[in-house]
Enzyme design. Structure first.
Site, short mmCIF file in Angstrom:
data_model
loop_
_atom_site.label_atom_id
_atom_site.label_comp_id
_atom_site.label_asym_id
_atom_site.label_seq_id
_atom_site.Cartn_x
_atom_site.Cartn_y
_atom_site.Cartn_z
CB CYS A 225 -13.13 3.20 2.50
SG CYS A 225 -13.85 4.25 3.71
CD GLU A 226 -9.10 0.16 -0.57
OE1 GLU A 226 -9.05 -1.04 -1.06
OE2 GLU A 226 -9.10 1.06 -1.54
NE ARG B 208 13.84 -4.50 4.30
CZ ARG B 208 12.68 -4.49 3.88
NH1 ARG B 208 11.87 -4.47 4.71
NH2 ARG B 208 12.41 -4.52 2.55
#
Length: 448
Positions: free
Chosen positions: A357-358, A289
């Site tokens: 759709c959350e 990272r």
């Protein structure tokens, strides 16, 4: 923190006008800065590889891995850490030197281990005794001797989200530091004909801003090394301390220079080994990272702007959870810019909503923006790590393209998926095709 360059009201990233990038390549779009990646690699070289003797640095590929990334990492003189057969295969196809590959993973399959043996990876990091036995059998069958490190859990926990904390005693990773268990593992490795045990590995977690936990981890493992040398005659030649160095996402983060971590790591390793009467092993770090996180942005096109009076304004974008699951997974925070209005005053507070759709598909809560409208371009910052690599096709949404930029030049390194790509691997079983045909024939008879 990424420097925010604005030209004519447009956000410029590594010399490229982000509005023009979106126009040319579409959105959502991952954009990676080659210059930032290389700058971080050179900091690793200057503050670690060139500064200390007998050290190695390997890039943790799980953060972001493509064949192009392999080429950049190789050219900068770093090794590569992979954690799956797919990551290893990517390195193979990119022509990455296998002797500089370290193969991690807590449950490598026989097929993955065989792939690693076939391609002569430099190190296997053994997570458990089952894997040790499996690798011995595979290496013996292949008539090859493989070099390994044991991953151990030092019982050290840093200040980070529990889902990215890995060094605590109760962890799915590594061999317990129960002396009976680890001694048995070392003895078996020493006895196995096709295993060469080189040392130990630990990893304390990700997105860490403190260095004292590395002190504790190293001191713990050096005591283990001392015990192994005195009791069973095993002398560790390598000590891999992992990565986990934190980066900037929001003002709440206080990232440190690489030297803040590696100087402490090296000073601790030298002092602890000297006190224990041990020769200092080769010290290995695995930044992932830290190298790519701040090197990436994601571009989205704004769709609906939905105001709930007195409560909240939701701004819908054409991506979300499938291309960046981190906010939903562990409440990750981001900053963002309206890239086509980068010089305009901030006058609205909005919430950036993904298209899935959350209810949990929210990229950023309460973002300060200029007057925002459908068609605007949003650039979410510092998305270089664990976004592309975690991307999915949830809700049957194709994955974005990835573009590499450098000094005003841009090129696609991963093509955008289309709907046909979503169906490419699908098959309908023959018996269902037969039933469908019979149903059609029955309908035809009924009509007649």
């Amino acid at each position: 923190m990424m420097e925010r360059i604005v030209d004519g009201g447009r956000f410029i990233f590594d010399g490229c006008n982000t509005v023009k990038l979106a126009e040319k390549y579409g959105t959502p779009l991952y954009v990676m800065s080659e210059n930032i990646i290389r700058s971080r690699c050179r900091e690793v070289r200057g503050d670690f590889i060139d500064k200390y003797e007998n050290v190695r640095a390997v890039y943790a590929g799980k953060a972001f891995l493509t064949m192009t990334m392999c080429k950049i990492i190789e050219s900068e003189g770093l090794g590569l850490d992979v954690v799956s057969g797919g990551e290893l295969y990517t390195a193979v196809k990119a022509g990455f030197p296998m002797e500089n590959v370290i193969f991690h993973g807590n449950n490598k399959t026989p097929e993955e281990l065989q792939l690693g043996v076939n391609h002569n990876v430099g190190r296997f990091v053994i997570d458990n005794l089952y894997e040790l036995e499996l690798l011995q059998a595979i290496a013996k069958e292949s008539d090859k001797k493989v070099k390994v490190l044991f991953r151990v859990s030092p019982g050290v926990q840093g200040k980070t989200h529990k889902y990215i904390s890995t060094g605590q005693k109760d962890s799915k990773f590594g061999i317990s530091l129960d002396m009976e268990i680890i001694t048995d593992a070392v003895k078996k490795a020493m006895d196995y004909s096709h295993i060469e045990l080189k040392g130990f590995h630990f990893h304390l977690g990700s997105q860490l801003f403190e260095n004292h936990i590395y002190v504790t981890g190293i001191q713990t493992i050096v005591q283990l090394m001392k015990y192994m040398q005195e009791e069973i005659g095993f002398s560790a030649e390598e000590l891999n301390v992992g990565g986990g160095f934190g980066i900037y996402y929001t003002e709440a983060d206080q990232p440190k220079a690489l030297a803040f971590f590696v100087d402490t790591i090296m000073a601790t390793a030298k002092a602890a080994c000297s006190e224990a009467g041990l020769k200092l092993p080769q010290v290995i770090i695995e930044p992932g990272r830290w190298i790519v996180g701040e090197a990436g942005i994601t571009l989205y096109t704004v769709g609906v702007v939905k105001e709930i009076p007195g409560i909240r304004t939701y701004v819908g974008v054409d991506g979300g959870m499938p291309d960046n699951p981190r906010p939903a997974l562990y409440d990750a925070k981001y900053e963002a810019i309206v890239a086509n209005k980068a010089d305009q005053p901030l006058e609205q507070t909005v919430t950036i909503a993904g298209k899935c759709c959350e209810s949990g598909d929210i990229l950023i809560w309460d973002l300060q923006v200029p007057k925002i409208e459908p068609g605007d371009l949003l650039a979410v910052l510092h998305t270089g790590a664990y976004n592309y690599s975690m991307a999915s096709n949830y809700n049957r949404i194709p994955k974005p393209a990835v573009v590499l930029v450098s000094d005003g030049k841009a090129g696609v390194i991963v093509e955008r998926e289309n709907y046909e790509d979503l169906l490419r691997q699908e098959r309908i079983p023959q018996y269902l095709m037969k039933e469908e045909q019979e149903s059609i024939e029955k309908c035809a008879i009924t009509v007649l």
